[in-house]
Design an enzyme around this catalytic site. Structure first.
Site, mmCIF file in Angstrom:
data_model
loop_
_atom_site.group_PDB
_atom_site.id
_atom_site.type_symbol
_atom_site.label_atom_id
_atom_site.label_comp_id
_atom_site.label_asym_id
_atom_site.label_seq_id
_atom_site.Cartn_x
_atom_site.Cartn_y
_atom_site.Cartn_z
ATOM 1 N N ARG A 64 0.824 -1.223 0.000
ATOM 2 C CA ARG A 64 0.000 0.000 0.000
ATOM 3 C C ARG A 64 0.857 1.273 0.000
ATOM 4 O O ARG A 64 0.569 2.225 -0.732
ATOM 5 C CB ARG A 64 -0.913 -0.048 1.227
ATOM 6 C CG ARG A 64 -1.836 1.146 1.372
ATOM 7 C CD ARG A 64 -2.895 0.851 2.437
ATOM 8 N NE ARG A 64 -3.652 2.039 2.756
ATOM 9 C CZ ARG A 64 -3.596 2.683 3.921
ATOM 10 N NH1 ARG A 64 -2.809 2.237 4.892
ATOM 11 N NH2 ARG A 64 -4.317 3.757 4.135
ATOM 12 N N ASN A 106 -13.434 13.147 -1.579
ATOM 13 C CA ASN A 106 -13.993 11.833 -1.890
ATOM 14 C C ASN A 106 -15.515 11.927 -1.947
ATOM 15 O O ASN A 106 -16.108 12.653 -1.145
ATOM 16 C CB ASN A 106 -13.587 10.845 -0.779
ATOM 17 C CG ASN A 106 -14.069 9.435 -1.024
ATOM 18 O OD1 ASN A 106 -14.153 8.984 -2.172
ATOM 19 N ND2 ASN A 106 -14.387 8.719 0.029
ATOM 20 N N HIS A 108 -19.065 9.836 -1.533
ATOM 21 C CA HIS A 108 -19.458 8.627 -0.804
ATOM 22 C C HIS A 108 -20.977 8.469 -0.857
ATOM 23 O O HIS A 108 -21.704 9.435 -0.611
ATOM 24 C CB HIS A 108 -18.970 8.728 0.652
ATOM 25 C CG HIS A 108 -19.228 7.482 1.423
ATOM 26 N ND1 HIS A 108 -18.482 6.324 1.236
ATOM 27 C CD2 HIS A 108 -20.152 7.179 2.366
ATOM 28 C CE1 HIS A 108 -18.941 5.380 2.033
ATOM 29 N NE2 HIS A 108 -19.953 5.869 2.723
ATOM 30 N N SER A 135 -22.542 12.063 0.230
ATOM 31 C CA SER A 135 -21.668 13.042 0.891
ATOM 32 C C SER A 135 -20.431 13.274 0.054
ATOM 33 O O SER A 135 -19.951 12.372 -0.643
ATOM 34 C CB SER A 135 -21.210 12.532 2.262
ATOM 35 O OG SER A 135 -22.303 12.172 3.078
ATOM 36 N N ASP A 140 -9.201 12.143 4.970
ATOM 37 C CA ASP A 140 -8.197 12.163 6.039
ATOM 38 C C ASP A 140 -7.682 10.735 6.208
ATOM 39 O O ASP A 140 -7.935 9.884 5.351
ATOM 40 C CB ASP A 140 -8.766 12.786 7.331
ATOM 41 C CG ASP A 140 -9.838 11.920 7.984
ATOM 42 O OD1 ASP A 140 -10.108 10.801 7.475
ATOM 43 O OD2 ASP A 140 -10.397 12.358 9.000
ATOM 44 N N ASP A 144 -13.541 7.412 5.585
ATOM 45 C CA ASP A 144 -14.664 8.332 5.323
ATOM 46 C C ASP A 144 -14.983 9.209 6.543
ATOM 47 O O ASP A 144 -16.152 9.458 6.851
ATOM 48 C CB ASP A 144 -15.914 7.537 4.879
ATOM 49 C CG ASP A 144 -15.657 6.749 3.605
ATOM 50 O OD1 ASP A 144 -14.974 7.288 2.725
ATOM 51 O OD2 ASP A 144 -16.113 5.602 3.513
HETATM 52 C C1 GAR Z 1 -19.936 6.041 -6.230
HETATM 53 O O1 GAR Z 1 -21.237 5.878 -5.720
HETATM 54 C C2 GAR Z 1 -18.981 6.413 -5.129
HETATM 55 O O2 GAR Z 1 -19.526 7.242 -4.171
HETATM 56 C C3 GAR Z 1 -18.653 5.092 -4.540
HETATM 57 O O3 GAR Z 1 -18.450 4.285 -5.665
HETATM 58 C C4 GAR Z 1 -19.361 4.705 -6.687
HETATM 59 C C5 GAR Z 1 -18.593 4.841 -7.975
HETATM 60 O O4 GAR Z 1 -19.465 4.910 -9.064
HETATM 61 N N1 GAR Z 1 -17.522 5.178 -3.688
HETATM 62 C C6 GAR Z 1 -17.452 4.561 -2.504
HETATM 63 O O5 GAR Z 1 -18.293 3.790 -2.100
HETATM 64 C C7 GAR Z 1 -16.205 4.880 -1.713
HETATM 65 N N2 GAR Z 1 -16.343 4.439 -0.360
HETATM 66 P P1 GAR Z 1 -18.956 5.314 -10.512
HETATM 67 O O6 GAR Z 1 -17.664 4.538 -10.759
HETATM 68 O O7 GAR Z 1 -20.051 4.905 -11.437
HETATM 69 O O8 GAR Z 1 -18.730 6.793 -10.497
#
Ligand code: GAR
Length: 197
Positions: A64, A106, A108, A135, A140, A144
């Protein structure tokens, strides 16, 4: 011009919405590069919009830190004003957070601090929530847990499954994300003030 790098893992539908908004001459920001942690389907949107892209392949949790260093190198080469995690399904390591936050945000699919993590929509359904949401936060070192820049509630409807609920959340996420990018670009959102808060 205020410049934005977008990082994805998946379909990139939110990325596409941002690319569409940002090509409008009145929009105060431009996407300059799209990055991914794998050969994500959403990279096709970057190609369609004539956008440069890069992949820093995820090689597992043991690597990572090295992955984060490589990501930082790629981003530094573009020197964006803002980095958007738009469905990047990795916890970025501390070196990435310290290099970019609070200019690292980000999206979410939940009304944080409810349902953090990688399965927010599934978790809201499993908890029997009647509302969830979307959201946009500053990244950070937690999961989330950074400062919330924008959020909105979305109702959970009878009969919703993970797909139908997520598809209703995503348009809200897109609207919030585009507005937060615009507010950064106009100076309405001030990184120094966010960092001090
Ligand atoms: C989105 O809903 C985003 O918020 C989520 O992945 C999806 C991506 O969709 N991210 C998370 O859950 C991060 N914790 P997309 O590739 O179609 O834009």
């Amino acid at each position: 011009m205020f410049t934005v790098a977008v990082l994805i893992s998946g379909a990139g539908s939110n990325l596409r919405a941002l690319l569409e908004a940002a090509r409008h001459p009145d929009f105060p920001a431009r996407v300059i590069v799209v990055g991914a942690d794998r050969e994500a389907a959403g990279l096709a949107h970057a190609e369609e919009f004539g956008m440069p892209s890069f992949v820093v392949p995820w090689r597992g949790a043991a690597e990572r830190e090295a992955w984060g260093d490589e990501l930082n190198e790629q981003l530094a080469a573009w020197s964006p004003d803002l980095v958007v995690l738009s469905g990047l399904m990795r916890l970025v390591p501390p070196a990435v957070v310290s290099a970019w936050a609070p200019r690292l945000i980000n999206t979410h699919p939940a009304h944080l601090p409810e349902f953090p993590g990688a399965h927010a929509v599934r978790d809201a359904l499993a908890a029997g929530a009647t509302t969830t949401g979307a959201s946009v936060i500053v990244v950070d070192d937690g999961v989330d847990s950074g400062p919330i820049l924008a959020q909105e509630r979305v109702a959970v409807l009878p009969g919703d499954d993970e797909t139908t609920l997520h598809e209703r959340i995503k348009p809200v996420e897109r609207r919030l994300l585009i507005d937060v990018v615009r507010r950064f670009a106009t100076g309405e959102l001030d990184p120094a003030a966010i960092a001090a808060s």
